[in-house]
Design a protein around this motif. Structure first.
Motif, PDB file in Angstrom:
ATOM      1  N   ILE A 264      27.316   6.549   3.412  1.00 18.37           N
ATOM      2  CA  ILE A 264      28.432   6.553   2.463  1.00 18.37           C
ATOM      3  C   ILE A 264      27.934   6.913   1.067  1.00 18.37           C
ATOM      4  CG2 ILE A 264      30.119   5.081   1.291  1.00 18.37           C
ATOM      5  CD1 ILE A 264      30.486   3.612   3.960  1.00 18.37           C
ATOM      6  N   VAL A 265      26.792   6.340   0.692  1.00 21.21           N
ATOM      7  CA  VAL A 265      26.223   6.662  -0.626  1.00 21.21           C
ATOM      8  C   VAL A 265      25.920   8.155  -0.709  1.00 21.21           C
ATOM      9  CG1 VAL A 265      24.229   6.326  -2.138  1.00 21.21           C
ATOM     10  CG2 VAL A 265      25.304   4.356  -1.019  1.00 21.21           C
ATOM     11  N   ALA A 266      25.327   8.707   0.347  1.00 21.21           N
ATOM     12  CA  ALA A 266      24.967  10.130   0.343  1.00 21.21           C
ATOM     13  C   ALA A 266      26.196  11.016   0.296  1.00 21.21           C
ATOM     14  CB  ALA A 266      24.129  10.456   1.579  1.00 21.21           C
ATOM     15  N   MET A 267      27.312  10.587   0.898  1.00 18.85           N
ATOM     16  CA  MET A 267      28.543  11.376   0.864  1.00 18.85           C
ATOM     17  C   MET A 267      29.236  11.277  -0.494  1.00 18.85           C
ATOM     18  SD  MET A 267      28.909  12.915   3.801  1.00 18.85           S
ATOM     19  CE  MET A 267      27.134  13.076   3.669  1.00 18.85           C
ATOM     20  N   VAL A 268      29.260  10.060  -1.036  1.00 11.47           N
ATOM     21  CA  VAL A 268      30.001   9.821  -2.279  1.00 11.47           C
ATOM     22  C   VAL A 268      29.257  10.375  -3.486  1.00 11.47           C
ATOM     23  CG1 VAL A 268      30.826   8.010  -3.850  1.00 11.47           C
ATOM     24  CG2 VAL A 268      31.222   7.813  -1.382  1.00 11.47           C
ATOM     25  N   LEU A 269      27.929  10.315  -3.470  1.00 13.28           N
ATOM     26  CA  LEU A 269      27.138  10.705  -4.635  1.00 13.28           C
ATOM     27  C   LEU A 269      27.437  12.123  -5.111  1.00 13.28           C
ATOM     28  CD1 LEU A 269      24.914  10.061  -6.685  1.00 13.28           C
ATOM     29  CD2 LEU A 269      23.244  10.884  -5.002  1.00 13.28           C
ATOM     30  N   PRO A 270      27.320  13.162  -4.265  1.00 15.52           N
ATOM     31  CA  PRO A 270      27.596  14.512  -4.772  1.00 15.52           C
ATOM     32  C   PRO A 270      29.035  14.713  -5.203  1.00 15.52           C
ATOM     33  CG  PRO A 270      27.238  14.562  -2.406  1.00 15.52           C
ATOM     34  CD  PRO A 270      26.856  13.195  -2.870  1.00 15.52           C
ATOM     35  N   ILE A 271      29.974  14.075  -4.493  1.00 11.87           N
ATOM     36  CA  ILE A 271      31.382  14.191  -4.877  1.00 11.87           C
ATOM     37  C   ILE A 271      31.595  13.587  -6.261  1.00 11.87           C
ATOM     38  CG2 ILE A 271      33.743  13.485  -4.295  1.00 11.87           C
ATOM     39  CD1 ILE A 271      32.813  13.451  -1.331  1.00 11.87           C
ATOM     40  N   ALA A 272      31.002  12.403  -6.480  1.00 14.01           N
ATOM     41  CA  ALA A 272      31.166  11.727  -7.770  1.00 14.01           C
ATOM     42  C   ALA A 272      30.493  12.506  -8.899  1.00 14.01           C
ATOM     43  CB  ALA A 272      30.580  10.317  -7.679  1.00 14.01           C
ATOM     44  N   VAL A 273      29.302  13.037  -8.629  1.00 13.53           N
ATOM     45  CA  VAL A 273      28.575  13.775  -9.665  1.00 13.53           C
ATOM     46  C   VAL A 273      29.313  15.063 -10.024  1.00 13.53           C
ATOM     47  CG1 VAL A 273      26.439  15.023 -10.160  1.00 13.53           C
ATOM     48  CG2 VAL A 273      26.345  12.768  -9.092  1.00 13.53           C
ATOM     49  N   ILE A 274      29.796  15.788  -9.022  1.00 16.42           N
ATOM     50  CA  ILE A 274      30.544  17.025  -9.295  1.00 16.42           C
ATOM     51  C   ILE A 274      31.856  16.707  -9.996  1.00 16.42           C
ATOM     52  CG2 ILE A 274      31.695  19.000  -8.230  1.00 16.42           C
ATOM     53  CD1 ILE A 274      29.526  18.921  -6.053  1.00 16.42           C
ATOM     54  N   ALA A 275      32.497  15.581  -9.624  1.00 16.88           N
ATOM     55  CA  ALA A 275      33.725  15.179 -10.302  1.00 16.88           C
ATOM     56  C   ALA A 275      33.459  14.845 -11.765  1.00 16.88           C
ATOM     57  CB  ALA A 275      34.343  13.976  -9.591  1.00 16.88           C
ATOM     58  N   ALA A 276      32.319  14.185 -12.045  1.00 16.50           N
ATOM     59  CA  ALA A 276      31.970  13.873 -13.431  1.00 16.50           C
ATOM     60  C   ALA A 276      31.733  15.163 -14.218  1.00 16.50           C
ATOM     61  CB  ALA A 276      30.719  12.995 -13.462  1.00 16.50           C
ATOM     62  N   ALA A 277      31.046  16.121 -13.589  1.00 16.58           N
ATOM     63  CA  ALA A 277      30.839  17.416 -14.252  1.00 16.58           C
ATOM     64  C   ALA A 277      32.172  18.096 -14.518  1.00 16.58           C
ATOM     65  CB  ALA A 277      29.947  18.298 -13.382  1.00 16.58           C
ATOM     66  N   ALA A 278      33.114  17.964 -13.576  1.00 15.88           N
ATOM     67  CA  ALA A 278      34.438  18.570 -13.757  1.00 15.88           C
ATOM     68  C   ALA A 278      35.179  17.937 -14.924  1.00 15.88           C
ATOM     69  CB  ALA A 278      35.247  18.433 -12.472  1.00 15.88           C
ATOM     70  N   HIS A 279      35.042  16.622 -15.091  1.00 19.02           N
ATOM     71  CA  HIS A 279      35.659  15.949 -16.238  1.00 19.02           C
ATOM     72  C   HIS A 279      35.143  16.531 -17.546  1.00 19.02           C
ATOM     73  CE1 HIS A 279      38.284  12.667 -14.935  1.00 19.02           C
ATOM     74  NE2 HIS A 279      37.476  12.482 -13.912  1.00 19.02           N
ATOM     75  N   LEU A 280      33.829  16.727 -17.639  1.00 15.71           N
ATOM     76  CA  LEU A 280      33.244  17.266 -18.865  1.00 15.71           C
ATOM     77  C   LEU A 280      33.625  18.729 -19.069  1.00 15.71           C
ATOM     78  CD1 LEU A 280      29.661  15.701 -18.565  1.00 15.71           C
ATOM     79  CD2 LEU A 280      31.528  14.937 -20.045  1.00 15.71           C
ATOM     80  N   SER A 281      33.581  19.485 -17.999  1.00 17.73           N
ATOM     81  CA  SER A 281      33.887  20.908 -18.098  1.00 17.73           C
ATOM     82  C   SER A 281      35.346  21.164 -18.429  1.00 17.73           C
ATOM     83  CB  SER A 281      33.524  21.592 -16.771  1.00 17.73           C
ATOM     84  OG  SER A 281      33.883  22.951 -16.779  1.00 17.73           O
ATOM     85  N   ALA A 282      36.232  20.320 -17.896  1.00 19.07           N
ATOM     86  CA  ALA A 282      37.673  20.523 -18.079  1.00 19.07           C
ATOM     87  C   ALA A 282      38.085  20.454 -19.550  1.00 19.07           C
ATOM     88  CB  ALA A 282      38.456  19.497 -17.265  1.00 19.07           C
ATOM     89  N   ARG A 283      37.298  19.771 -20.360  1.00 19.03           N
ATOM     90  CA  ARG A 283      37.600  19.705 -21.793  1.00 19.03           C
ATOM     91  C   ARG A 283      37.549  21.092 -22.439  1.00 19.03           C
ATOM     92  NH1 ARG A 283      33.613  14.639 -23.465  1.00 19.03           N
ATOM     93  NH2 ARG A 283      34.561  13.063 -22.071  1.00 19.03           N
ATOM     94  N   HIS A 284      36.810  22.003 -21.823  1.00 20.28           N
ATOM     95  CA  HIS A 284      36.620  23.330 -22.402  1.00 20.28           C
ATOM     96  C   HIS A 284      37.396  24.418 -21.660  1.00 20.28           C
ATOM     97  CE1 HIS A 284      33.503  21.393 -24.735  1.00 20.28           C
ATOM     98  NE2 HIS A 284      32.929  20.984 -23.618  1.00 20.28           N
TER      99      HIS A 284
END
Length: 452
Positions: free
Chosen positions: A308-328
């Motif tokens: 579960i950690v291995a599945m959630v980790l990349p999804i969460a990290v990419i989602a966090a990057a999307a939050h930052l990127s979406a500002r621009h």
């Protein structure tokens, strides 16, 4: 504001080569490949279910997990979804559907949620493999292939065409994502199609049935669902169809309608590649023992927690990057995730290929040995095709190319999504790509053990 995406000009049409056109228009194609593959598949299932119980001695295991599975992502990269044209499940569907198929329309829920079913199935099969030891257990592999064949046949009886392949097959979903980065594409010529009244590419003709996966070549902007069966090549009365080579990943630069669920699958595959690598590292057994001791003595529960950690980790990290990127980019994080999620497909594909190079090149001779032994001979010895340092070098090279491909794709996406602020829009995703790429490289530096 999204900039318009300038599409590249057409490359050379491979169908202009006389022998290529003649072969694809021939009634022999793709059956000349598909039916022998179906026979081999039947033998593999027989060997898995009734052959030696030890994976290392079972020819079905070596043909499936040491040869076929490693070659699949390489084939996806070079030939797109060509495997789907000759896949035994697809051939079974065609035969059964023609004989006893009811031809019902595809249910609406499959059209809406098919990709999510594929996502869930892929995750479940990966989890089951490690919990129940599918790869290490020939009988388990046989049951898995048998269950998939049964499900494919059931859909062939109930529904039109290859409903299984388009909406339910996890391998088809993987094929669909990876084929976007492939080196070939099939498209129709819009100017020719504009005056066509037959629509035989979709509906079929006396020359060939309609598209088995419900694609209308005139409208195609992606290779995700094209299996290169050549039905449209045979049926088109105006020679509108083109098959062209292209730079790898180019399709990913021009995604006009990105879908969250497709990018979600790309993120899931990042986690699956990590799981496959970590569980083959020598120290994983000790880690699993300690986790088991902490979690009620249940090894299945311990692996599930790590999984579960291995599945959630990349999804969460990419989602966090999307939050930052979406500002621009001036969009929601979800839309940004959908848009930039396609960028990790190149890294997914590279990681998948690099992982499977270990199986193919460090234990590839098992295919030869088990085949000889299955037919009454005797063979054995070192399983490696190449020395391990050479295999690792190839793994590093492949992952490095995947990192470059994903970074360049993210750059191309950002330039169109946020022309004025593309550097800030792409930076979070670029950092994520590099981090996951370096993690893969690090894991490949560690000694791994064979699973079969």
């Amino acid at each position: 504001m999204t900039a318009s995406a300038p599409q590249p000009g057409p490359a050379r049409n491979l169908l202009d080569i006389p022998w290529v056109r003649a072969f694809l228009k021939s009634p022999l194609y793709p059956g000349i490949f598909a039916y022998p593959v179906l026979v081999v598949f039947g033998y593999i299932v027989y060997a898995l279910l009734w052959g030696p119980s030890a994976a290392s001695a079972n020819v079905g295991t070596s043909l499936t997990w040491v040869l076929w599975w490693p070659l699949i992502p390489i084939a996806m990269f070079t030939l797109g979804r060509f495997w789907c044209a000759i896949c035994p499940f697809g051939t079974l569907i065609d035969v059964v559907g023609k004989a006893v198929g009811l031809g019902r329309p595809v249910p609406g829920f499959l059209k809406r949620y098919g990709i999510w079913i594929i996502d869930a199935t892929f995750i479940l099969i990966t989890w089951s493999d490690h919990v129940f030891g599918v790869v290490e257990n020939p009988r388990g592999s046989g049951y898995l292939l048998g269950a998939m064949a049964t499900a494919a046949v059931v859909t062939a009886v109930l529904y039109q065409r290859r409903t299984w392949c388009r909406y339910l097959c996890f391998l088809g979903g993987l094929n669909g994502n990876y084929s976007r980065a492939s080196m070939v594409e099939l498209r129709a010529t819009p100017d020719i199609c504009a005056t066509c009244t037959t629509q035989s590419c979709y509906k079929g003709s006396a020359a060939a049935p309609g598209c088995p996966v419900f694609e209308f070549p005139r409208m195609m902007q992606t290779s995700a669902n094209c299996n290169f069966c050549a039905n449209c090549v045979k049926s088109c009365p105006n020679d509108s169809i083109r098959i062209s080579t292209r730079p790898p990943t180019r399709e990913l630069w021009f995604m006009n309608r990105p879908k969250f669920e497709e990018s979600f699958l790309a993120a899931v595959i990042v986690g699956i590649v990590i799981v496959q690598n970590v569980t083959m590292i020598g120290w994983w057994g000790g880690v699993l023992e300690r986790l088991t001791a902490l979690l009620l003595g249940s090894e299945a529960l311990a692996f599930t927690a790590a999984f579960i950690v291995a599945m959630v980790l990349p999804i969460a990290v990419i989602a966090a990057a999307a939050h930052l990127s979406a500002r621009h980019t001036g969009e929601t994080w979800k839309k940004n995730f959908a848009r930039f999620g396609y960028a990790v497909i190149a890294l997914d594909l590279a990681g998948h290929i690099a992982h499977n190079l270990f199986h193919l090149l460090s234990e590839g001779k098992s295919v030869l040995y088990t085949t000889i032994n299955a037919f009454g001979g005797y063979a054995g010895g070192n399983l490696a095709v190449l020395p391990m340092n050479v295999v690792q070098g190839l793994q590093f090279l492949v992952v490095g190319l995947g990192i470059v491909g994903s970074l360049f794709t993210a750059y191309q996406i950002a330039r169109r999504a946020a022309p004025g602020t593309w550097k800030r829009a792409v930076l979070p995703h670029a950092v994520v790509i590099v981090l996951f790429g370096l993690l893969n490289i690090y894991l490949f530096t560690l000694p791994m053990v064979h699973r079969v």
